[in-house]
Motif scaffolding. Structure first.
Motif, PDB file in Angstrom:
ATOM      1  N   MET A  58       0.843  -1.196   0.000  1.00  0.00           N
ATOM      2  CA  MET A  58       0.000   0.000   0.000  1.00  0.00           C
ATOM      3  C   MET A  58       0.883   1.252   0.000  1.00  0.00           C
ATOM      4  SD  MET A  58      -2.886  -1.400  -0.046  1.00  0.00           S
ATOM      5  CE  MET A  58      -3.343  -3.114   0.109  1.00  0.00           C
ATOM      6  N   CYS A  59       0.225   2.385  -0.138  1.00  0.00           N
ATOM      7  CA  CYS A  59       0.893   3.689  -0.310  1.00  0.00           C
ATOM      8  C   CYS A  59       2.098   3.873   0.613  1.00  0.00           C
ATOM      9  CB  CYS A  59      -0.110   4.808  -0.061  1.00  0.00           C
ATOM     10  SG  CYS A  59       0.572   6.456  -0.315  1.00  0.00           S
ATOM     11  N   LEU A  60       3.220   4.288   0.025  1.00  0.00           N
ATOM     12  CA  LEU A  60       4.462   4.495   0.783  1.00  0.00           C
ATOM     13  C   LEU A  60       4.826   5.974   0.879  1.00  0.00           C
ATOM     14  CD1 LEU A  60       6.612   1.525  -0.618  1.00  0.00           C
ATOM     15  CD2 LEU A  60       5.583   1.697   1.641  1.00  0.00           C
ATOM     16  N   ALA A  61       3.856   6.858   0.675  1.00  0.00           N
ATOM     17  CA  ALA A  61       4.094   8.302   0.769  1.00  0.00           C
ATOM     18  C   ALA A  61       5.131   8.772  -0.248  1.00  0.00           C
ATOM     19  CB  ALA A  61       4.493   8.690   2.199  1.00  0.00           C
ATOM     20  N   ALA A  62       5.021   8.250  -1.455  1.00  0.00           N
ATOM     21  CA  ALA A  62       5.905   8.664  -2.547  1.00  0.00           C
ATOM     22  C   ALA A  62       5.111   8.729  -3.845  1.00  0.00           C
ATOM     23  CB  ALA A  62       7.070   7.689  -2.673  1.00  0.00           C
ATOM     24  N   CYS A  63       3.820   9.028  -3.734  1.00  0.00           N
ATOM     25  CA  CYS A  63       2.904   8.924  -4.875  1.00  0.00           C
ATOM     26  C   CYS A  63       3.282   9.844  -6.029  1.00  0.00           C
ATOM     27  CB  CYS A  63       1.483   9.257  -4.448  1.00  0.00           C
ATOM     28  SG  CYS A  63       1.119   8.936  -2.734  1.00  0.00           S
ATOM     29  N   PRO A 102      -3.317   7.076   1.431  1.00  0.00           N
ATOM     30  CA  PRO A 102      -2.944   7.108   0.008  1.00  0.00           C
ATOM     31  C   PRO A 102      -3.037   8.528  -0.565  1.00  0.00           C
ATOM     32  CG  PRO A 102      -4.334   5.215   0.450  1.00  0.00           C
ATOM     33  CD  PRO A 102      -4.301   6.030   1.714  1.00  0.00           C
ATOM     34  N   GLY A 103      -1.973   8.956  -1.222  1.00  0.00           N
ATOM     35  CA  GLY A 103      -1.956  10.298  -1.808  1.00  0.00           C
ATOM     36  C   GLY A 103      -1.312  11.351  -0.927  1.00  0.00           C
ATOM     37  N   THR A 104      -0.799  10.959   0.240  1.00  0.00           N
ATOM     38  CA  THR A 104      -0.248  11.935   1.187  1.00  0.00           C
ATOM     39  C   THR A 104       1.256  11.754   1.318  1.00  0.00           C
ATOM     40  OG1 THR A 104      -2.306  11.680   2.394  1.00  0.00           O
ATOM     41  CG2 THR A 104      -0.584  12.931   3.483  1.00  0.00           C
TER      42      THR A 104
HETATM   43  S1  FES Z   1       0.249   5.358  -3.840  1.00  0.00           S
HETATM   44 FE1  FES Z   1       2.229   4.615  -4.148  1.00  0.00          FE
HETATM   45  S2  FES Z   1       3.413   5.809  -2.817  1.00  0.00           S
HETATM   46 FE2  FES Z   1       1.426   6.566  -2.500  1.00  0.00          FE
END
Ligand code: FES
Ligand SMILES: Cc1cc2nc3c(=O)[nH]c(=O)nc-3n(C[C@H](O)[C@H](O)[C@H](O)COP(=O)(O)O)c2cc1C
Ligand code: SF4
Lengths: 166, 429
Positions: A121-126, B85-87
């Motif tokens: 999941m998101c790694l704060a590098a979007c 997500p997105g931060t």
């Molecule tokens: S969705 Fe990939 S780093 Fe945020």
């Protein structure tokens, strides 16, 4: 044994908190660093150090994604495929990476034990997608060209250090 | 305009202690300690109307004022779990302008007379967290934290704690449990963290977001009135907007609250690539409702109140942009997959509900969906919303209900209620 080998580091961890129990997360990282993954013996050791029950340590190890309860490849690639990265091609990047390493679409570990590929999941590098973490270090703004170069670099690094050991 | 938060954009090596100090760094902390009582510092922050940047927008000064003065042990916890997500704003602050966060946290600590500060970094911020420990050490050597700070008689240490990959640990009570070495699941409230029995080690605790604290040195130095001149009266100050997805220049933008969606997306972030039209906007990552990019939305100001009036939330201001070719059912499925994965499993409605929602989306995307599935997508959230221990349950309902509300025709195509061919998923579902 962690307790003897890393007495200084363990003392530093415990010095941060009024309660030994708070050291459990840092000690799990230490155990993973030492043994490559959180082995059943590691759970016992960490539990003894923190003065808590091994089953509690086990549930903590299982709760978080960064502790591994089974062996991983030497290079643990965690590729972000969450929505913002996916909007910038991360799913396709993941697919190509798995294909390049001869893995199924779900990822997994290569036969030589060198690489484990997992979606995360998101790694704060979007803003720098596609991206991944390799053994907790960020690699950003990737494409397959850059990825192949990194893989070659890691392969070379691994065979060098195997040579050193041999 | 010079940056107030992302000062690294103006002064490249401000992460270095000497550079930070040469540019007025730690003057806010000095001023707080030398010229103000703790109560006065709380009053200044209250007067500034600073609102929390971690998502909920709670007034920061008020939060600090809840801490009982007579408690012998009190904590400040910096929430650096940044996993929405997105931060990706707290990461830039901590990597590139870390001393400002340390200074803000120490001012908060002075205001409540805290005995220790913990910075809870998400585990993936491994390199960042180790660098931050060195920055803290520099501040300690300059007597800006540690024992008898600046000769005031007040002592307070600062420590970094690494998480290990769990979105739920950004929720403040789960974060406190995680820090205590317990399972990272939310607590029943009350007691709230500020109250006796509710905080870290059950002592009164202020939990603030990284960006919130980065505002504080400027406020103490320049005063509440000057701060309120930035932004709008209800939503004052600068805000870091994270822009990602289908956008020409993804990244962080520090701008005064109150600019419009259109200005942020088209002027600052360069608009949508390949001449495409914008379709969907998530203004607060995956956890807030999606908006359809109508003119009404694009011309609305970015304040907490106005985004709420549109039916979404400004939250942490993480803008995920989706162009006209985006399959919104696929996008909702991605978000449900996220919440299903991150549900801590403590309450049944959230644990089971996210599981069922994910199954339904799998059916839809596989072409096995039926009109009955659309009814289920509306009824499952009714069994989650308002019935869970923390807000994650509600967050999980937002992508479902808001995409159904704004993009229902796309769902209908998936279940054969309209003749139009389903749009291909943009990046493969
Ligand atoms: S969705 Fe990939 S780093 Fe945020
Ligand atoms: C599921 C969930 C995840 C959260 N994640 C974060 C986070 O990553 N960072 C953060 O600062 N706040 C997060 N929050 C909000 C915190 O609970 C808390 O409100 C915030 O840290 C308070 O700081 P602030 O008042 O300075 O905004 C989250 C809340 C929930 C319900
Ligand atoms: S709502 Fe979900 S994430 Fe929150 S406590 Fe309940 S099960 Fe855990």
């Amino acid at each position: 044994m962690l307790a003897e080998k890393y007495a200084d580091r363990i003392a530093k961890i415990f010095a941060k908190y009024p309660d030994k129990r708070s050291g459990v997360m840092a000690l799990l990282y230490l155990a993973q660093e030492e043994y490559g993954w959180v082995t059943p013996e590691a759970l016992e050791e960490v539990a003894a150090l923190c003065d808590i029950d091994p089953t509690q340590v086990q549930s903590i190890a299982g709760f978080y994604t960064m502790y591994s309860e089974k062996p991983k490849g030497r290079y643990w690639l965690q590729v972000c495929t969450d929505l913002p990265c996916a909007l910038r091609g991360a799913d396709e990047f993941y697919r190509q990476l798995c294909e390049y390493l001869g893995l199924s679409e779900e990822g997994g570990t290569t036969a030589d034990g060198l690489f484990t590929v997992e979606p995360v999941m998101c790694l704060a590098a979007c803003d720098k997608a596609p991206m991944l973490q390799c053994n907790f270090h960020y690699h950003e703004n990737l494409d397959m060209e850059k990825m192949k170069a990194l893989i070659e670099q890691w392969r070379a690094e691994a065979s060098r250090s195997d040579g050193d050991r041999g | 305009m010079a940056h107030i938060l992302l000062r690294n954009r103006d002064i490249a090596d401000i992460w270095q202690f000497e550079t930070y100090v040469a540019h007025g760094g730690y003057e806010g902390l000095r001023k707080a300690i030398k010229e103000h009582t703790p109560a006065e510092v709380i009053q200044i922050v209250m007067d500034s109307n600073l609102r929390g940047r971690g998502g909920a927008g709670f007034p920061t000064g008020r939060k600090w004022s809840f801490i009982p003065k007579d408690a012998p042990i009190k904590y400040v916890v910096v929430n650096a779990d940044e996993s929405e997500p997105g931060t990706f704003k707290d990461r830039e602050l901590l990597e590139k302008n870390p001393h400002q966060v340390i200074e803000g946290a120490m001012i908060a600590a002075y205001a409540i007379q805290a005995t220790a500060v913990y910075v809870y970094c998400r585990g993936e911020f491994w390199d960042l967290a180790h660098a931050l420990e060195e920055r803290i050490e520099e501040a300690r050597r300059a007597n800006l934290l540690g024992e008898d700070i600046l000769g005031s008689g007040w002592s307070c240490n600062m420590y970094v704690h690494l998480g290990a990959g769990a979105y739920i640990c950004g929720e403040e009570s789960a974060l406190l449990n995680s820090l205590q070495g317990l399972l990272g699941q939310p607590r029943v409230r009350p007691p709230f963290p500020a109250q006796m029995g509710g905080g870290l080690y059950y002592q009164p605790t202020v939990v603030n977001n990284v960006e919130t604290l980065a505002n504080v040195p400027w406020i103490v130095l320049n005063g509440a009135a000057a701060y309120k001149e930035i932004g709008t009266p209800e939503s004052p100050g600068p805000k870091i907007f994270c822009v990602s997805g289908h956008v020409e220049r993804p990244g962080n933008y520090e701008l005064p609250l109150g600019l419009t969606f259109r200005e942020l997306i088209y002027e600052h972030a360069g608009g949508i690539p390949n001449g495409k039209r914008l379709k969907g906007i998530l203004p607060s990552g995956a956890s807030g409702p999606v908006l359809r990019a109508t003119d009404e939305v694009l011309d609305a100001p970015l304040t907490y109140e106005s985004v709420a009036a549109l039916g979404s939330t400004l939250g942490s201001a993480s803008f995920i942009l989706m162009d006209e070719d985006t399959d919104m059912v696929w996008a909702a499925a991605k978000m449900i997959h996220f919440f299903k994965h991150e549900s801590c499993g403590k309450c049944t409605p959230c644990r089971e509900g996210t599981y069922w929602l994910e199954r339904i989306y799998e059916r839809l995307l596989d072409g096995r969906g039926t009109p009955r599935d659309l009814e289920l997508l509306e009824s499952v959230p009714r069994q989650i919303q308002g019935l869970t221990l923390c807000a994650l349950g509600d967050f999980a309902c937002n992508p479902v209900l808001s995409t159904l509300q704004h993009f229902r025709e796309e769902y209908e195509r998936y279940v054969g209620l309209t003749d139009a061919v389903p749009q291909a998923a943009i990046a493969g579902a």
